[in-house]
Design an enzyme around this catalytic site. Sequence first.
Site, PDB file in Angstrom:
ATOM      1  N   LYS A   1      -5.741  38.963 -42.315  1.00 25.25           N
ATOM      2  CA  LYS A   1      -4.888  37.848 -42.758  1.00 25.25           C
ATOM      3  C   LYS A   1      -4.797  36.844 -41.631  1.00 25.25           C
ATOM      4  CE  LYS A   1      -2.407  36.684 -46.410  1.00 25.25           C
ATOM      5  NZ  LYS A   1      -2.612  37.058 -47.808  1.00 25.25           N
TER       6      LYS A   1
HETATM    7  P1  NAD Z   1       2.068  28.259 -52.788  1.00 30.77           P
HETATM    8  O1  NAD Z   1       2.295  27.628 -51.478  1.00 30.77           O
HETATM    9  O2  NAD Z   1       1.065  27.691 -53.720  1.00 30.77           O
HETATM   10  O3  NAD Z   1       3.440  28.371 -53.613  1.00 30.77           O
HETATM   11  C1  NAD Z   1       4.617  28.890 -53.098  1.00 30.77           C
HETATM   12  C2  NAD Z   1       5.745  28.248 -53.890  1.00 30.77           C
HETATM   13  O4  NAD Z   1       6.976  28.873 -53.538  1.00 30.77           O
HETATM   14  C3  NAD Z   1       5.888  26.757 -53.606  1.00 30.77           C
HETATM   15  O5  NAD Z   1       6.016  26.052 -54.826  1.00 30.77           O
HETATM   16  C4  NAD Z   1       7.156  26.687 -52.762  1.00 30.77           C
HETATM   17  O6  NAD Z   1       7.854  25.465 -52.928  1.00 30.77           O
HETATM   18  C5  NAD Z   1       7.935  27.866 -53.299  1.00 30.77           C
HETATM   19  N1  NAD Z   1       8.921  28.391 -52.341  1.00 30.77           N
HETATM   20  C6  NAD Z   1       8.813  28.499 -51.006  1.00 30.77           C
HETATM   21  N2  NAD Z   1       9.916  29.035 -50.492  1.00 30.77           N
HETATM   22  C7  NAD Z   1      10.743  29.286 -51.520  1.00 30.77           C
HETATM   23  C8  NAD Z   1      12.033  29.836 -51.644  1.00 30.77           C
HETATM   24  N3  NAD Z   1      12.705  30.249 -50.575  1.00 30.77           N
HETATM   25  N4  NAD Z   1      12.578  29.953 -52.867  1.00 30.77           N
HETATM   26  C9  NAD Z   1      11.898  29.549 -53.954  1.00 30.77           C
HETATM   27  N5  NAD Z   1      10.683  29.009 -53.916  1.00 30.77           N
HETATM   28  C10 NAD Z   1      10.109  28.875 -52.710  1.00 30.77           C
HETATM   29  O7  NAD Z   1       1.754  29.798 -52.456  1.00 30.77           O
HETATM   30  P2  NAD Z   1       0.998  30.849 -53.349  1.00 30.77           P
HETATM   31  O8  NAD Z   1      -0.442  30.817 -52.983  1.00 30.77           O
HETATM   32  O9  NAD Z   1       1.412  30.697 -54.777  1.00 30.77           O
HETATM   33  O10 NAD Z   1       1.577  32.208 -52.750  1.00 30.77           O
HETATM   34  C11 NAD Z   1       2.838  32.736 -53.143  1.00 30.77           C
HETATM   35  C12 NAD Z   1       2.888  34.213 -52.797  1.00 30.77           C
HETATM   36  O11 NAD Z   1       1.787  34.880 -53.439  1.00 30.77           O
HETATM   37  C13 NAD Z   1       2.754  34.542 -51.307  1.00 30.77           C
HETATM   38  O12 NAD Z   1       3.514  35.702 -51.033  1.00 30.77           O
HETATM   39  C14 NAD Z   1       1.282  34.868 -51.158  1.00 30.77           C
HETATM   40  O13 NAD Z   1       1.025  35.709 -50.048  1.00 30.77           O
HETATM   41  C15 NAD Z   1       1.036  35.585 -52.469  1.00 30.77           C
HETATM   42  N6  NAD Z   1      -0.383  35.608 -52.883  1.00 30.77           N
HETATM   43  C16 NAD Z   1      -1.100  34.471 -53.075  1.00 30.77           C
HETATM   44  C17 NAD Z   1      -2.433  34.550 -53.487  1.00 30.77           C
HETATM   45  C18 NAD Z   1      -3.242  33.329 -53.787  1.00 30.77           C
HETATM   46  O14 NAD Z   1      -4.363  33.488 -54.311  1.00 30.77           O
HETATM   47  N7  NAD Z   1      -2.802  32.130 -53.536  1.00 30.77           N
HETATM   48  C19 NAD Z   1      -3.030  35.798 -53.666  1.00 30.77           C
HETATM   49  C20 NAD Z   1      -2.268  36.951 -53.469  1.00 30.77           C
HETATM   50  C21 NAD Z   1      -0.944  36.842 -53.082  1.00 30.77           C
END
Ligand code: NAD
Length: 477
Positions: free
Chosen positions: A107
């Site tokens: 990561k």
């Molecule tokens: P992203 O940045 O696209 O979206 C995150 C969202 O959460 C944003 O809209 C942000 O405004 C919101 N946010 C941030 N802090 C917040 C809070 N305190 N309360 C409410 N909303 C809040 O990120 P993502 O890629 O969607 O990732 C989200 C989660 O999923 C993370 O834990 C990431 O590790 C996990 N994840 C992502 C992927 C991927 O393919 N992108 C894959 C596996 C896991």
Amino acid sequence: MSIAGEPSFRESVDMMFKRATQLMDLGPGLEEKIRVCNSTYTVRFGVRLRGKIETFVGYRSVHSEHMEPVKGGIRYSLGVNQDEVEALAALMTYKCALVETPFGGSKGGLCIDPRKWDEHELEQITRRFAYELIKRDLINPAQNVPAPDMGTGEREMAWIADQYARMNTTDINAKACVTGKPPHAGGIQGRVEATGRGVQYALREFFRHGEDAAKAGLSGDLDGKRVIVQGLGNVGYHAAKFLAEEDGAKVIAIIERDGALVNDSGLDVEDVRQWMNRHGGLLAEYPKGQHIIDGAKALELPCDILIPAAMEGVINLSNAERIQAPLIIEAANGPITFGADEILRRKGCVIIPDMYANAGGVTVSYFEWVKNLSHIRFGRMQRRAEEARSRLLVEELERLSSDQHLGWQLGPDFKQKFLQGSDELALVRSGLDDTMRTAYQSMREVWHARQEVQDLRVAAYIVSIGRIAKTYQSKGL
Ligand code: NAD
């Protein structure tokens, strides 16, 4: 995020790991070898921006190299630190083993608020960070392959791929150095929505097993289920949209940075997202729902399915007792702390764990990596051959019907669907669906077969650690 009175994210993951290894019979020392993080590289680099040199801190952690390349996203957030990156790298190792993608876990993270910088500045910062990692083989198609995570997306991945290609001009596999690229820059159809799509497929599989749904006091399928989602970013938006538009679920609350939107009759996810795009990511003034400033409170509202899809540690000792959802699917990594997990299990809540629930991203990343290495789009060779064979069958049926005066008529809709060969998107969806179903079944087998295994998380760890242990053993370790 470290929460008062609770272990750090890294410690929380290790404690969950140990709950599982207590029930396993690993050889002496193997438990520790699998659990520890192999290495973490910290880099501090400067970029000249707005008339001064800005210094940034970044990390790339390699948790396990039992298979290579190692795989794991790069996160852009002010909350990034070594503990978080190592926890996320460990989860990647377990996730890859669970869904059988042939990778070790890694990561990366950059301590930055991406909203503070414009596109051109972000490109300079990203290219410089990538340069630091590439020159140490911490980005490399055969050794370490990043992907998007919170705060990054297709755009950043395209910059990283280009930076790698510039520094490795004769590497024919350069595009495979990173996944999550846009399709026009070597990406694959269906990667952007893959993690959210995986959440949908995971829930569909869960509800296919009435016995499992009954453990959460639920029945039937997803139709009409009341859903709360936290984080309308890449993962949360796609998951909520697909569940509402394709499965008939009702999204009754959306929680974002500036509070929560609540509407008991259901929110239009696409409409809310469009609103956020137009209003700097804010929900506050959205007219078709009630806005609550303390967004985290909405995690505690009654619903059927809670989808934390933002960040780690949001369900913790301070609110776990008040969570009413009977089913939580961890779309984010580590949204439930070790202590909260215990409380929720005691209350009878069923948790579909992160290492399974959000594995759709790495699964489709695997397809993208294979596509890049094979230098050919999936379906290009067989699609028309498939169509030709189907056409033969349809024409033969029509000939028989007419020769024998049977009066059969194939429906136009059937004919159109049957004749269509599989394109890349269809193949990606099929591969993802198969992966999510197979992985669920491997967890549930352990969950149901062993009385001491009382939850899906421990079952997931047992399956995953068992596979990693076998790899180590076959290496003679
Ligand atoms: P992203 O940045 O696209 O979206 C995150 C969202 O959460 C944003 O809209 C942000 O405004 C919101 N946010 C941030 N802090 C917040 C809070 N305190 N309360 C409410 N909303 C809040 O990120 P993502 O890629 O969607 O990732 C989200 C989660 O999923 C993370 O834990 C990431 O590790 C996990 N994840 C992502 C992927 C991927 O393919 N992108 C894959 C596996 C896991």
